[in-house]
Motif scaffolding. Structure first.
Motif: not given
Length: 350
Positions: A139-148, A155-162, A187-189, A214-219
């Motif tokens: 088993v390989m342990p991993a942390l999976h962090s939502v970073t964008i 937001g300022k540029d109208g792109k709905y991500r941070l 990444v959620q773009v 990468i998460d297509p749900e939020f693309a």
């Protein structure tokens, strides 16, 4: 996405004011054309007067096996063991078990829901359960962090991500190193795209222990609406861009292969999967990301992962939602391994 709940039953996810709770095919591509050897153009000048049947070119058995692996990577593991892989490849020699979320957000997943030490104790227990369920694969342990992260505000540029702050990313990296775990930056773009968002993560991806999700749900670029109004989508060309992006980083920095994890829980979240082009510098995991009744989860895995293979498979488990309503339950490691085919090599807990 309340209006989607009736349609997608177990798969839709509640949305938080600032951060979205992210939910969410294994693999196989059509093969590359076979390479043909050309006869020596000088052969005719040295031949005798008598007609001699040309000697057939030598068969490049290694190349043939590599092409077979690309054509059908559901069986790639056995081929890879014979022919070897790029140094440091994690799959298929390990099963990755990840805790998902954001260390600054309790609502996004187990990674930030509980105090750090309590969460790590739970993580240790889960790792032991998976190792006991299959002693043949480390088993390989991993942390999976939502970073964008997709946002409800433009937001300022109208792109709905941070994007997370540098301090948050670096603290998450320290958590992963403390547990001897690899780290996925997810990444959620929103209304942006991978071409504009992935370069922001390049400095971190130069670390050999850091990989990409990468998460297509939020693309939402093709949907034209803010995240949460509809379920988003990526096409094969988007996945191929991510593969090329990671391949360049691996080559330029002489790194071991990167892992690209792609969330999926509906037909439309990934289109034209047969056009995804694999590269030995990147290992692609298609992760069945839906929540709810175990029967529905298994059906989705079969429909969108097993029947639309790319390379390796993943499966997601939800502490908050899989057990609702009773008698639904969170599938155990033994259940997952016994009831899913192929057995996923990436497991994620949210």
């Amino acid at each position: 996405m309340p209006q989607l709940l009736a349609v997608f039953a177990f798969i839709s996810r509640p949305i938080l004011p600032a951060f979205f709770v992210s939910s969410g095919l294994l693999l196989a591509l059509t093969g590359c054309g076979s390479r043909q050897e050309r006869a020596n153009p000088d052969a005719a000048s040295t031949a005798s007067v008598e007609q001699v049947a040309p000697t057939p070119p030598p068969v490049d058995s290694v190349q043939l096996k590599l092409e077979a692996m690309r054509r059908d990577s559901l069986w790639a593991d056995s081929v890879a063991r014979v022919n070897g892989q790029l140094p440091g490849a994690i799959l298929p020699g390990h099963r990755i078990v990840a805790f998902y979320g954001n260390i600054r957000a309790k609502g996004m997943g187990i990674l930030g829901r509980e105090p750090k030490e309590q969460m790590f104790r739970k993580f240790d227990g889960v790792l032991k359960e998976w190792q006991a369920a299959d002693t043949t694969l480390p088993v390989m342990p991993a942390l999976h962090s939502v970073t964008i992260t997709a946002q409800g505000a433009p937001g300022k540029d109208g792109k709905y991500r941070l994007m997370n702050s540098k301090a948050t990313i670096e603290e998450t990296m320290r958590w992963a190193k403390e547990k001897n775990a690899i780290l996925f930056l997810d990444v959620q773009v929103g209304l942006s795209d991978l071409e504009h968002e992935l370069p922001k993560l390049e400095p971190y991806l130069k670390d050999p222990t850091i990989h990409l999700g990468i998460d297509p749900e939020f693309a939402m670029a093709t949907k034209g609406v803010r995240p949460g109004k509809k379920i988003g989508t990526y096409d094969a060309k988007d996945v191929n861009y991510a593969i090329r992006f990671l391949t360049r980083i691996v080559r330029e920095n002489k790194l071991p292969p990167k892992i690209l994890m792609v969330h999926r829980f509906t037909q439309g979240m990934v289109t034209n999967y047969k056009n995804i082009k694999l590269d030995p510098h990147v290992q692609v995991v298609m992760d069945m990301d839906g929540w709810g009744n175990p029967i529905l989860k298994k059906d989705s895995y079969k429909a969108y992962i097993q029947k639309q293979p790319v390379q390796y498979t993943g499966f997601k488990l939800f502490y908050e939602y899989d057990a609702r309503p009773a008698p639904h339950h969170i599938m155990t490691p033994k259940e997952v391994l016994a009831e899913l085919d192929p057995k996923p090599l990436y497991i994620q807990y949210q």
